[in-house]
Design a protein around this motif. Structure first.
Motif, PDB file in Angstrom:
ATOM      1  N   LEU A 156      -1.531 -10.759   4.273  1.00 54.25           N
ATOM      2  CA  LEU A 156      -1.964  -9.533   3.594  1.00 54.25           C
ATOM      3  C   LEU A 156      -2.712  -8.602   4.554  1.00 54.25           C
ATOM      4  O   LEU A 156      -2.562  -7.380   4.484  1.00 54.25           O
ATOM      5  N   ALA A 171      -0.114  -6.917   6.690  1.00 46.28           N
ATOM      6  CA  ALA A 171       0.599  -5.895   5.919  1.00 46.28           C
ATOM      7  C   ALA A 171      -0.244  -4.631   5.771  1.00 46.28           C
ATOM      8  O   ALA A 171       0.259  -3.506   5.876  1.00 46.28           O
ATOM      9  N   GLU A 172      -1.528  -4.804   5.547  1.00 48.53           N
ATOM     10  CA  GLU A 172      -2.416  -3.643   5.424  1.00 48.53           C
ATOM     11  C   GLU A 172      -2.524  -2.900   6.753  1.00 48.53           C
ATOM     12  O   GLU A 172      -2.504  -1.661   6.802  1.00 48.53           O
ATOM     13  N   GLU A 200       1.917  -2.535   2.844  1.00 53.64           N
ATOM     14  CA  GLU A 200       1.359  -2.820   1.522  1.00 53.64           C
ATOM     15  C   GLU A 200       2.162  -2.234   0.363  1.00 53.64           C
ATOM     16  O   GLU A 200       2.432  -2.939  -0.623  1.00 53.64           O
ATOM     17  N   PRO A 201       2.569  -0.955   0.406  1.00 55.78           N
ATOM     18  CA  PRO A 201       3.340  -0.422  -0.730  1.00 55.78           C
ATOM     19  C   PRO A 201       4.608  -1.211  -1.000  1.00 55.78           C
ATOM     20  O   PRO A 201       4.930  -1.505  -2.160  1.00 55.78           O
ATOM     21  N   LEU A 257       5.168  -4.323  -0.123  1.00 57.95           N
ATOM     22  CA  LEU A 257       4.771  -5.662  -0.552  1.00 57.95           C
ATOM     23  C   LEU A 257       4.480  -5.671  -2.053  1.00 57.95           C
ATOM     24  O   LEU A 257       4.899  -6.580  -2.779  1.00 57.95           O
ATOM     25  N   ARG A 258       3.775  -4.638  -2.528  1.00 57.17           N
ATOM     26  CA  ARG A 258       3.480  -4.570  -3.968  1.00 57.17           C
ATOM     27  C   ARG A 258       4.767  -4.346  -4.767  1.00 57.17           C
ATOM     28  O   ARG A 258       4.953  -4.922  -5.843  1.00 57.17           O
ATOM     29  N   GLY A 296       4.690  -9.042  -4.154  1.00 58.33           N
ATOM     30  CA  GLY A 296       3.818  -9.892  -3.354  1.00 58.33           C
ATOM     31  C   GLY A 296       4.585 -10.667  -2.298  1.00 58.33           C
ATOM     32  O   GLY A 296       5.806 -10.523  -2.142  1.00 58.33           O
ATOM     33  N   THR A 329       5.772  -5.849  10.960  1.00 61.06           N
ATOM     34  CA  THR A 329       4.753  -6.788  10.481  1.00 61.06           C
ATOM     35  C   THR A 329       5.057  -8.201  10.970  1.00 61.06           C
ATOM     36  O   THR A 329       4.140  -8.963  11.312  1.00 61.06           O
TER      37      THR A 329
END
Length: 571
Positions: free
Chosen positions: A439, A442-443, A448-449, A451-452, A456, A477
């Motif tokens: 995580l 990813a950030e 992140e977008p 991944l969401r 997840g 990533t």
């Protein structure tokens, strides 16, 4: 201000001391002048003319000159101390300041040893250089006073020997550095291999390891031979400049005597050459050749210049990823005389490329289409094999398993496979990536977008349903989570918008223990880099963005083209 600049500033500030040094050196040079002139006069006007009294007077004058010269030499040492001690004080201030500001653990060594080496070596260089200049001046004036014709015999070989010495200074220094680098690489290779000899034997990798070590041994042998060849050239300088004039004087004695040179003048000329010029040239060669290199190395260590790849601590963030530490002195990437062509009869795409990328730095590679940017990353990644030269990644030769484990390549067309997102991101890791680390990566990279949207880390990935930019974010990533410290981005962000590209590149530049090489897709990539490599055939250049805008016409053209395209897209 680095140490070398401090030395020059200190010397300029001591002009009065330099004037005193010159005056006392003139007195010392008087001894050189009379060493040959008085001997010639003693023979011609005294002993050979039957006047012993005149001969003894001239010899006595030469003896008094020796005493005056000795007094001048003593005064010279005091003046040199007045010149060098302020330099030492400035170096001490520099070392202490660096130790206080940066908590440098090497400051104590700098104060107790390196500053003293710099002071002593600088004093020796001043003495040697000054002695050579004034000794040569005194001897040449004496030769002219005895018979100008003597200069035609002595000066040409003297100048030839001096030019030979000057011509060897830079090449020999480079080969000394190359030899030291090869020796350090071999020591590092052996330090890695020797503790694991039992494992090497158990795995049946003796031949492979022997080949790798043999390569390092051969490299050091080549460096040693090159150093020896140039060392011979340096040794030849005193022979040509100081010993050859003796031979020429003896060989041309009949001709000189027929053209009015007296026997005393000939003996005086021999005295000038053997007692003054030859020792002065030998001292210059050994003093500048050895001590000069030593002083340069010490000054670099006392106040090292700002390394263009130096990490920016404020940009680093703590991360749970486990990249193996690498020695800071070992470059992340080193290319030496690398050449590559796509066929035996093809023109080389890269020809004699030399490049060093320090660990922790950020390099952008730019150039016209087809100039060899992707070829360069392919060579470093081991996908292509160089026709000539050597490539090392963190000291390991390419190709090789150690080098392969030390770098990761993200190409323009990203690979994504079916399965979960976490499986895609952990492709380069032996064990599953902890979710917290995944995580955080990813950030940092900007995933992140997506991944969401996928639900997840355990979300299923359909490569066909992803856009080119989304596939690039997954590949970026994945590389960010790789334990390999060197990341090669071959236009790996070309499908991202400028903001996403900037975020990804900054994440890699701030990756703990990481080094970044980017084939730039936009001018903003080059601006963000510590250094920019402009590939342009034989006119390859490397520097900061601002430096290249001043010095590289091709780089200015590339920047103008990027700017024009960006402006057109905005309109």
């Amino acid at each position: 201000m680095n140490a070398r600049a401090r030395v020059l500033e200190a010397v300029r500030a001591r002009r009065r001391v330099l004037v005193r040094l010159g005056l006392w050196s003139v007195l010392e040079a008087g001894q050189t002048f009379l060493a040959g002139y008085a001997l010639a006069r003693a023979l011609d006007d005294g002993f050979l003319g039957g006047n012993t009294r005149v001969g003894l007077l001239w010899l006595g004058t030469a003896g008094l000159a020796v005493g005056a010269g000795a007094y001048g030499t003593g005064r010279v040492y005091g003046v040199v101390a007045a010149l060098v001690e302020p330099v030492r004080d400035r170096l001490v201030a520099s070392v202490v300041g660096r130790g206080v500001r940066k908590a440098d653990a090497g400051a104590l060594s700098g104060l107790t040893q390196q500053v003293e080496i710099a002071r002593d070596t600088l004093a020796g260089l001043v003495l040697v250089s000054r002695s050579f200049l004034f000794t040569v001046a005194g001897a040449l004036i004496g030769l002219f006073s005895l018979a100008p014709l003597l200069l035609t015999v002595v000066v040409p070989p003297l100048l030839t020997g001096l030019c030979l010495f000057v011509a060897t200074l830079r090449p020999l220094a480079r080969r000394q550095e190359a030899f030291l680098a090869a020796d350090e690489a071999l020591a590092e290779e052996l330090g890695t291999v020797c503790p694991g000899l039992r494992d090497v034997t158990a795995a049946g990798a003796e031949a492979r390891v022997a080949a790798t070590v043999a390569e390092s041994v051969d490299a050091e042998q080549r460096a040693a031979r090159a150093l020896a060849r140039w060392s011979v050239a340096r040794v030849a300088a005193p022979a040509v400049g100081g010993e050859l004039p003796v031979v020429l004087l003896l060989a041309t004695t009949p001709w000189l005597l027929r053209h009015g040179v007296t026997p005393g003048a000939l003996v005086g000329a021999l005295a000038y050459v053997t007692q003054s010029l030859l020792p002065a040239l030998q001292n210059l060669v050994h003093g500048l050749g050895t001590s000069g290199s030593r002083l340069t190395v010490v000054l670099r260590r006392l106040a090292p210049p700002a390394v263009w790849g130096e990490r920016r601590p404020e940009a680093r963030s703590e991360s749970p990823r486990t990249a193996g530490p690498t020695p800071p002195a070992t470059p992340a990437l080193a290319l030496t005389s690398v050449a590559f062509a796509y066929g035996p009869a093809s023109e080389p795409v890269l020809d004699g490329l030399d490049l060093t990328v320090p660990a922790g730095s950020h390099l952008a590679v730019v150039g016209p289409s087809g100039i060899g940017k992707s070829t360069l990353t392919g060579l470093v990644a081991g996908l292509l094999e160089a026709r000539e030269g050597a490539i090392r990644v963190y000291g390991h030769a390419v190709p090789g398993a150690e080098a392969a484990a030390s770098r990761v390549l993200i190409p323009q067309e990203a690979y994504v496979h079916g399965g979960t997102l976490s499986e895609n991101l952990g492709l380069f890791r032996r064990d599953p990536v902890p979710e917290a680390e995944l995580l955080a990566a990813a950030e940092a990279v900007g995933l992140e977008p997506l991944l969401r949207a996928l639900g997840g880390p355990g979300g299923r990935v359909d490569p066909v349903a992803l856009s080119a930019g989304e596939r690039q974010l997954i590949a970026l990533t994945r590389a960010y989570l790789s334990p390999a410290p060197l990341a090669l981005l071959d236009e790996a962000t070309c499908h991202l918008d400028p903001a996403a590209e900037a975020r990804a590149e900054r994440a890699f530049a701030a990756r703990p223990g990481g080094t970044l090489v980017v084939v730039a897709h936009r001018i903003s990539s080059a601006r963000r880099a510590d250094r920019v490599l402009v590939l342009d055939g034989s006119r390859t250049a490397c520097g900061t963005h601002d430096e290249l805008l001043r010095t590289s016409a091709l780089y200015r053209d590339l920047v103008d083209g990027w700017t024009a395209r960006s402006t057109a897209r905005v309109r």
